[in-house]
Design a protein around this motif. Sequence first.
Motif, short mmCIF file in Angstrom:
data_model
loop_
_atom_site.label_atom_id
_atom_site.label_comp_id
_atom_site.label_asym_id
_atom_site.label_seq_id
_atom_site.Cartn_x
_atom_site.Cartn_y
_atom_site.Cartn_z
N LEU A 103 0.89 -1.27 -0.08
CA LEU A 103 0.07 0.10 0.14
C LEU A 103 0.82 1.34 -0.28
O LEU A 103 0.58 2.19 -0.52
CB LEU A 103 -0.84 -0.03 1.12
N ARG A 104 1.97 1.42 0.73
CA ARG A 104 2.92 2.42 1.03
C ARG A 104 3.50 2.62 -0.58
O ARG A 104 3.98 3.80 -0.60
CB ARG A 104 3.90 1.93 1.97
N ARG A 105 3.69 1.64 -1.42
CA ARG A 105 4.39 1.84 -2.48
C ARG A 105 3.20 2.24 -3.69
O ARG A 105 3.51 2.53 -4.86
CB ARG A 105 5.08 0.79 -3.12
N ALA A 106 1.90 2.43 -3.56
CA ALA A 106 1.08 2.76 -4.48
C ALA A 106 1.21 4.11 -5.37
O ALA A 106 1.70 5.00 -4.59
CB ALA A 106 -0.31 2.87 -3.49
N PRO A 107 1.08 4.32 -6.43
CA PRO A 107 1.15 5.38 -7.23
C PRO A 107 0.29 6.48 -6.60
O PRO A 107 -0.91 6.33 -6.29
CB PRO A 107 1.23 5.22 -8.49
N VAL A 108 0.83 7.90 -6.66
CA VAL A 108 0.03 8.95 -6.21
C VAL A 108 -0.82 9.59 -7.38
O VAL A 108 -0.52 9.32 -8.29
CB VAL A 108 0.90 10.11 -5.54
N ARG A 109 -1.92 10.09 -7.18
CA ARG A 109 -2.49 10.74 -7.81
C ARG A 109 -1.96 12.09 -8.34
O ARG A 109 -1.40 12.76 -7.33
CB ARG A 109 -3.88 11.17 -7.44
N PRO A 110 -2.04 12.60 -9.63
CA PRO A 110 -1.36 13.71 -10.04
C PRO A 110 -2.16 15.00 -9.37
O PRO A 110 -3.46 15.11 -9.55
CB PRO A 110 -1.47 13.74 -11.73
N LEU A 111 -1.38 16.07 -9.23
CA LEU A 111 -1.82 17.33 -8.72
C LEU A 111 -1.93 18.32 -10.01
O LEU A 111 -2.79 19.38 -10.08
CB LEU A 111 -1.10 18.05 -7.90
N ARG A 112 -0.99 18.11 -11.14
CA ARG A 112 -1.26 18.91 -12.27
C ARG A 112 -1.01 18.09 -13.64
O ARG A 112 -0.56 16.75 -13.39
CB ARG A 112 0.08 19.84 -12.31
N TYR A 113 -1.91 18.61 -14.55
CA TYR A 113 -1.97 17.78 -15.56
C TYR A 113 -0.55 17.45 -16.24
O TYR A 113 -0.49 16.49 -16.82
CB TYR A 113 -2.87 18.39 -16.73
N ASP A 114 0.31 18.48 -16.27
CA ASP A 114 1.92 17.75 -16.97
C ASP A 114 2.44 16.78 -15.99
O ASP A 114 3.55 16.58 -16.33
CB ASP A 114 2.36 19.26 -16.98
N ASP A 115 1.81 16.48 -14.93
CA ASP A 115 2.45 15.43 -14.08
C ASP A 115 1.74 13.85 -14.57
O ASP A 115 2.31 12.89 -14.20
CB ASP A 115 2.12 15.55 -12.57
N VAL A 116 0.73 14.01 -15.32
CA VAL A 116 -0.18 12.89 -15.85
C VAL A 116 0.83 12.07 -16.59
O VAL A 116 1.61 12.44 -17.66
CB VAL A 116 -1.35 13.09 -16.45
#
Length: 264
Positions: A251-264
């Motif tokens: 769980l700790r290694r799960a990918p995080v959700r992007p905060l900016r569209y250029d991070d997607v």
Amino acid sequence: MLAELKDLESRFTDVFWQELAAGLGVSRWSLEDVPRSAELAARDALMRSEAARSTRLEDQVAELGVRIAALERVIARWSSLTRAWRRPSSRAPRGDGSRSGGADPTVETVLARERIESMLRELRPRLPIDVRVKPNGALRVHWAIATSAPRGIGAVRLEPERLLDDLRKVAGVLTDIDVGDDRFDGAFLVRGHEPTVRSVLDHETRGRLLRLDARCADLRVDVDGGEAVVRMHSSPTLELLEDALAVLARLRRAPVRPLRYDDV
């Protein structure tokens, strides 16, 4: 100025606006959101002169400038903000049942905590762990282990599926996420952020969760708000702890959700 503000706002994802923006002192622009003082409201209601409209326009332009400046300050801090979003804390968060300055409420909680902590010393996990133990009736305890997780991970809750849950799903009043594993999908009710669910519930993790479910009661797994927790009702054993620690690590290694569209 409005075009500049809209351009800045469009760079950020809905996750940013829903979960971080308010705490950073920014919000999406809307004409209806412009603060209206009592004096300005009275002026608009009683006067429709060119001067009143001009004053109103000046107020809106000033508000645009304030909002642009606030977003520019956010962008200037972006590196530190994303580090906090992506990295788990080096310390496990504390919660209900954590060790406190006072004594445990029952002999059973004392013994269970000591046993769990002793086994953790033997296992030497590579992640910070908080042990949580609570009484649950005569001679029984609920216990959990928790660790820190990146705040950016989407919330997930997993627990054994019960007959009532199955009936509610058939009736259409409850939905969960199926991962395509009939044995696992039949055993667990999984809710939350679907991309996170599909990322963390790989073959190995599903197997560990099935083993945990077979050996304990009231299993529940949560990740949300910067922490991941595995809860259960059972006599603590080395095997249970090993599987629970592996689930927390995944769980700790799960990918995080992007905060900016250029991070997607």
